[in-house]
Structures are given as structure tokens and as C-alpha cells.
Design a protein around this motif. Structure first.
Motif, short mmCIF file in Angstrom:
data_model
loop_
_atom_site.label_atom_id
_atom_site.label_comp_id
_atom_site.label_asym_id
_atom_site.label_seq_id
_atom_site.Cartn_x
_atom_site.Cartn_y
_atom_site.Cartn_z
N ARG A 73 -9.90 -7.55 12.85
CA ARG A 73 -10.95 -6.52 12.97
C ARG A 73 -11.10 -5.71 11.70
NH1 ARG A 73 -12.20 -9.21 16.08
NH2 ARG A 73 -11.85 -9.24 18.32
N LEU A 74 -10.04 -5.63 10.89
CA LEU A 74 -10.04 -4.65 9.80
C LEU A 74 -9.29 -5.17 8.59
CD1 LEU A 74 -10.59 -1.56 9.07
CD2 LEU A 74 -8.34 -1.09 10.03
N PHE A 75 -9.86 -4.90 7.39
CA PHE A 75 -9.13 -5.10 6.13
C PHE A 75 -8.77 -3.71 5.59
CE2 PHE A 75 -11.48 -9.22 4.53
CZ PHE A 75 -10.84 -9.97 5.52
N ILE A 76 -7.51 -3.53 5.21
CA ILE A 76 -7.11 -2.27 4.56
C ILE A 76 -6.84 -2.55 3.08
CG2 ILE A 76 -5.47 -0.36 4.49
CD1 ILE A 76 -4.88 -0.85 7.45
N LEU A 77 -7.53 -1.79 2.21
CA LEU A 77 -7.42 -1.98 0.77
C LEU A 77 -6.94 -0.70 0.10
CD1 LEU A 77 -10.96 -3.60 0.37
CD2 LEU A 77 -8.82 -4.79 0.71
N GLU A 78 -6.38 -0.86 -1.06
CA GLU A 78 -5.99 0.31 -1.86
C GLU A 78 -6.07 -0.16 -3.30
OE1 GLU A 78 -2.40 2.40 -0.50
OE2 GLU A 78 -1.89 2.70 -2.60
N SER A 79 -7.10 0.27 -4.00
CA SER A 79 -7.35 -0.30 -5.33
C SER A 79 -7.65 0.79 -6.35
CB SER A 79 -8.53 -1.27 -5.27
OG SER A 79 -8.73 -1.89 -6.51
N PRO A 80 -6.78 0.93 -7.38
CA PRO A 80 -5.46 0.29 -7.48
C PRO A 80 -4.46 0.99 -6.55
CG PRO A 80 -6.16 1.30 -9.58
CD PRO A 80 -7.08 1.77 -8.53
N ASN A 81 -3.27 0.38 -6.37
CA ASN A 81 -2.23 1.11 -5.65
C ASN A 81 -1.62 2.14 -6.59
OD1 ASN A 81 0.19 0.23 -6.99
ND2 ASN A 81 0.15 -1.67 -5.84
N SER A 82 -0.73 2.96 -6.08
CA SER A 82 -0.32 4.13 -6.87
C SER A 82 1.07 3.99 -7.49
CB SER A 82 -0.38 5.39 -6.00
OG SER A 82 0.50 5.27 -4.91
N ILE A 83 1.55 2.74 -7.67
CA ILE A 83 2.83 2.61 -8.36
C ILE A 83 2.84 1.46 -9.38
CG2 ILE A 83 3.94 1.35 -6.41
CD1 ILE A 83 6.04 3.82 -8.09
N PRO A 94 0.86 -1.19 0.00
CA PRO A 94 0.00 0.00 0.00
C PRO A 94 0.89 1.24 0.00
CG PRO A 94 0.22 -0.78 2.25
CD PRO A 94 1.03 -1.73 1.37
N TYR A 95 0.29 2.40 0.07
CA TYR A 95 1.03 3.66 0.16
C TYR A 95 2.08 3.55 1.28
CZ TYR A 95 1.97 8.60 0.62
OH TYR A 95 2.59 9.81 0.67
N SER A 96 3.26 4.13 1.05
CA SER A 96 4.39 3.87 1.95
C SER A 96 4.10 4.21 3.40
CB SER A 96 5.62 4.64 1.46
OG SER A 96 5.30 6.01 1.29
N TRP A 97 3.35 5.27 3.66
CA TRP A 97 3.10 5.64 5.06
C TRP A 97 2.01 4.78 5.68
CZ3 TRP A 97 6.70 8.42 7.44
CH2 TRP A 97 7.59 9.12 6.62
N THR A 98 1.20 4.11 4.86
CA THR A 98 0.27 3.10 5.41
C THR A 98 1.08 1.91 5.89
OG1 THR A 98 -1.41 3.84 3.84
CG2 THR A 98 -1.78 1.70 4.87
N THR A 99 2.11 1.54 5.12
CA THR A 99 3.01 0.47 5.56
C THR A 99 3.67 0.83 6.88
OG1 THR A 99 3.49 0.07 3.22
CG2 THR A 99 4.97 -0.95 4.81
N LYS A 100 4.14 2.08 6.98
CA LYS A 100 4.80 2.50 8.23
C LYS A 100 3.82 2.52 9.40
CE LYS A 100 8.11 5.37 6.03
NZ LYS A 100 9.47 5.32 5.88
N LEU A 101 2.60 2.93 9.14
CA LEU A 101 1.59 2.94 10.21
C LEU A 101 1.47 1.54 10.82
CD1 LEU A 101 -0.95 4.30 11.64
CD2 LEU A 101 -2.28 3.45 9.70
N LEU A 102 1.44 0.52 9.95
CA LEU A 102 1.28 -0.85 10.43
C LEU A 102 2.58 -1.37 11.04
CD1 LEU A 102 -0.80 -2.25 7.45
CD2 LEU A 102 -1.63 -1.76 9.75
N ASN A 103 3.69 -1.20 10.32
CA ASN A 103 4.96 -1.80 10.76
C ASN A 103 5.55 -1.10 11.97
OD1 ASN A 103 5.06 -3.74 8.80
ND2 ASN A 103 6.36 -2.59 7.42
N GLU A 104 5.42 0.22 12.01
CA GLU A 104 6.17 0.97 13.01
C GLU A 104 5.31 1.52 14.15
OE1 GLU A 104 8.81 3.72 11.00
OE2 GLU A 104 9.34 2.13 9.58
#
Ligand SMILES: *Cc1c(COP(=O)(O)O)cnc(C)c1O
Length: 388
Positions: free
Chosen positions: A148-158, A109-119
Motif C-alpha cells: 500500500r505504501l512506499f516510504i522514502l527518505e532522500s537523502p538519508n541523514s547519515i 531510514p531514520y532510526s525511529w522510522t525503522t522502529k515504527l516498522l519493526n516494532e
């Protein structure tokens, strides 16, 4: 959406001209706080902080106009405006999970969505699994009793992989799981995830919605209950709001959303077809091309395909990609997209040129087709590809 509805929303919905000196353009209510004449009136305002202006971190009249338009555009009951798209996604996620919960998120997903989850969420005991979203069943397979939650991004941006929003939201509903979809790529004009069963829709308003590359802002849209829950908790607590002036600029940008989206989509189709036929281009990722692996799904769930695409350049090394990028004159080299101006962003910019390794190929260049004359953009690409 009915064209009448659309032009009404963009041009008039939510605008109270009687309350704004009958000015054609609503004034910016650039005020942090609002006064009431009696203790009783103040008490009532404090009880209805979400609906009446008391303090601009909560409700502001300029922001309220734009919220109405964005909710209507996304076929949602309500929407909140944030100081960035990342703030909207973070508030939407944080509001619905607690320690011990699990999230399933589409891969890349968008890079800061990844960071939200990972970090960030990892530190607070919320776990997650990234899945290949091109097969909806992967979401089902990743479900745990704590999901509890599915996070989607359709389409992704790259690279623009899609998820079948109807299929994934049906799986979520079966299991009582909430769904949040980042819809920045399509804008509400070309895709409405709520109509496909999604609960919450997020946007980087920085991109198409504002459309002029002069504001960073975000949107979260959903049911009245969900939006109220976000507002009562993370929205007010974290306070990631836009200024009234930025909301007013966003409203100004929305006036031309329909015209900009169709111009960008028309031009993007011409540019994508030109690139696909060019011998120096190995691959074009744009969901409405016949060669795109998920073209059928894209055409089913998106009304049109907008101006963002990526290509793989047929270069011997990173230097060849860099020569192409440096030779372009009408595309500005920058992050972001969705404004009036055409842009390019090579993944090579994120890599060490002597050791070009990463999740994304080193020969990938993202291209955003803005509002300029498409034939001039194509001629520019032609001369720059000769430099590869
Ligand atoms: C830009 C972007 C975001 C983040 O939005 P900001 O306004 O920059 O915080 C989120 N998702 C996608 C797909 C984006 O392109």
C-alpha cells in the motif's frame, strides 16, 4: 520557487494582523479551548472542527498560520503540524495502512522510522520490506499484492544515499501505491518531492525549519484529501500536537529559513572540499561532491545541498576517532542537526569500543555545519585531525 513567493510565504502568508491587535508579530493564542456565544454557533464549530478553533488538539489559530506557510513551502494543498517529526511520520504511515498490508521502505531510514516498522506495525500485522533505494527498480521488485505504501527518505541523514523520487513515484502510481518521503535533509527550500510525484512529505521541523535547536516538532504535507484523512483519524486520535507556543517559535524560525539554508550550504561546500583533500580523511559523504556516487541525481533533484555530511576518519582504532572528536572546540557533540550551531556525532558513540561492530562503520563521524564562520570551523577541524 519564485523568490517573491518565498519571501511572502515566510514573512506574511497566513498572518491576519487585524485579528491580532495589528501587532507586527502575531500573538501566541495559548488557549486550549474556544468559546461560542450560542448553541447554534457551537454546533457549527463542532461540525467544522478541522477548520475552526474549537479545541487545540484539532485547530488552533497560531498553529493554523504555520500550517499555511508549510503547505505553501512544500507546494502542497495542506499540511499538519505535529509534536515531533517522528509523530508526523507515524501518523502519515498509520493513516494509510491496516492489518494485512505491506510497506516497502528504503533501507536505513531514520532510526525511529525503522522502529515504527519493526516494532510497532509488526505487532499490528502490517509487514514491510527494506530495499536498497539507490536503484528505483528495487521498489518494483519488492511489491506484493498487499503493498500500500512506499516510504522514502532522500537523502538519508547519515550516509546520504538518494532515491530517484520521480522514478520511484512513477512505479508507485502504476500500482496504485501511496508514497511518503522524509524531506528533512533538504528542507522545502532545496527539494520539493511533491513536484516529483510524491504524495506525502514529512519533515522533522526540529531541524532546519525551526532552526534554533529550541523546539521539537514535525510536519506532514500533502493533498487536501490525504491531509483531511490523517486529521480525521490518527492526528486527532493520537493527539501528537505541538503547543501553540512551539508553533509560534517555529514561525519565528521560518523567518530566516532562506538565509540560514544558503549560509549553511555555502559553508558546507567549503568544509566538504577541505575535508576531501585532507590526508586523515578516507571518505566524505556529501551529495554535491564530485566523488559522491549519486552526485548527478543529487544535482538533478535537489536545488542545493545543505550542511549535513559525514566523514570516515583515517584512524587505526576507535581511540583515534575519539581523540579527533574530543579535540574539536567549535563543534558541539550532540545528536540532531539543522540548528544555528555546528555539531558532530560519531557512530562510535553508539558502539562498545572493545567490539566496534554495527551497521555503520566505526570510523564514521557525522558533521553538521551551522552558521558560524566557515574558516574558523575549518581551522578547528584541521587542529583536531592532527590528533587522530
Ligand atoms: C530528526 C529526524 C527525524 C525525527 O524528527 P523528530 O523531530 O526528532 O521526531 C526524522 N527524520 C530525519 C531525517 C531526522 O533527521
Amino acid at each position: 520557487m519564485d523568490t517573491d513567493d518565498l519571501s511572502f510565504i515566510l514573512n506574511h502568508l497566513g498572518e491576519d494582523r487585524e485579528a491580532g491587535f495589528r501587532a507586527v508579530v502575531p500573538p501566541v493564542v495559548q488557549s486550549g479551548n474556544f468559546t461560542y456565544p450560542t448553541v447554534e454557533a457551537l454546533r457549527n464549530a463542532m461540525r467544522n472542527e478541522f477548520d475552526v478553533p474549537l479545541y487545540t488538539r484539532g485547530a488552533n489559530p497560531t498553529v493554523a498560520m504555520v500550517r499555511k506557510k508549510l503547505a505553501a513551502l512544500e507546494h502542497a494543498a495542506d499540511a499538519l503540524l505535529f509534536g515531533s517529526g517522528s509523530a508526523a511520520i507515524a501518523a502519515g504511515v498509520l493513516s494509510f495502512v491496516k492489518a494485512g498490508d505491506h510497506i516497502v521502505c528504503v533501507r536505513k531510514p531514520y532510526s525511529w522510522t525503522t522502529k515504527l516498522l519493526n516494532e510497532l506495525l509488526d505487532r499490528f500485522g502490517v509487514s514491510h520490506t527494506f530495499v536498497d533505494g539507490t536503484d528505483a527498480e528495487n521498489f518494483r521488485r519488492a511489491i506484493t499484492p498487499c503493498t500500500r505504501l512506499f516510504i522514502l527518505e532522500s537523502p538519508n541523514s547519515i550516509t546520504f544515499e538518494l532515491q530517484d523520487l520521480q522514478a520511484v513515484s512513477a512505479i508507485a502510481r502504476e500500482h496504485g501505491i501511496l508514497t511518503l518521503c522524509d524531506n528533512s535533509y533538504s528542507s522545502p527550500l532545496f527539494q520539493n518531492p511533491i513536484d516529483l510525484g510524491i504524495d506525502l512529505v514529512a519533515h522533522s521541523g526540529t531541524k532546519y525549519l525551526n532552526g534554533h535547536s529550541d523546539v521539537v516538532c514535525g510536519v506532514l504535507a500533502g493533498s487536501r484529501e490525504h491531509i483531511r484523512q490523517v486529521m480525521a483519524k490518527e492526528f486527532m486520535t493520537l493527539g501528537a500536537i505541538p503547543s501553540p507556543h512551539d508553533a509560534w517559535l517555529l514561525m519565528r524560525g521560518l523567518r530566516t529559513l532562506e538565509i540560514r539554508m544558503h549560509r549553511s550550504a555555502d559553508s558546507a561546500e567549503q568544509v566538504a572540499k577541505f575535508l576531501e583533500a585532507h590526508p586523515k580523511v578516507v571518505q566524505v559523504n556529501w551529495p554535491f561532491l564530485d566523488s559522491f556516487p549519486q552526485q548527478a541525481l543529487a544535482r538533478r533533484q535537489m536545488k542545493r545541498c545543505a550542511g549535513l555530511m559525514s566523514i570516515r576518519v583515517k584512524a587505526a582504532d576507535v581511540a583515534g576517532v575519539e581523540r579527533f572528536c574530543n579535540a574539536l572546540k567549535r563543534f558541539l557533540m550532540a545528536v540532531s542537526w539543522g540548528g544555528y550551531e555546528s555539531l558532530l556525532f560519531p557512530t562510535a558513540a553508539t558502539m562498545d569500543p572493545r567490539n566496534p561492530q554495527g551497521e555503520l562503520p566505526w570510523d564514521l563521524v557525522r558533521i553538521y555545519v551551522g552558521l558560524e564562520e566557515p574558516q574558523l570551523l575549518i581551522a578547528d577541524l584541521e587542529q583536531a585531525l592532527a590528533r587522530v
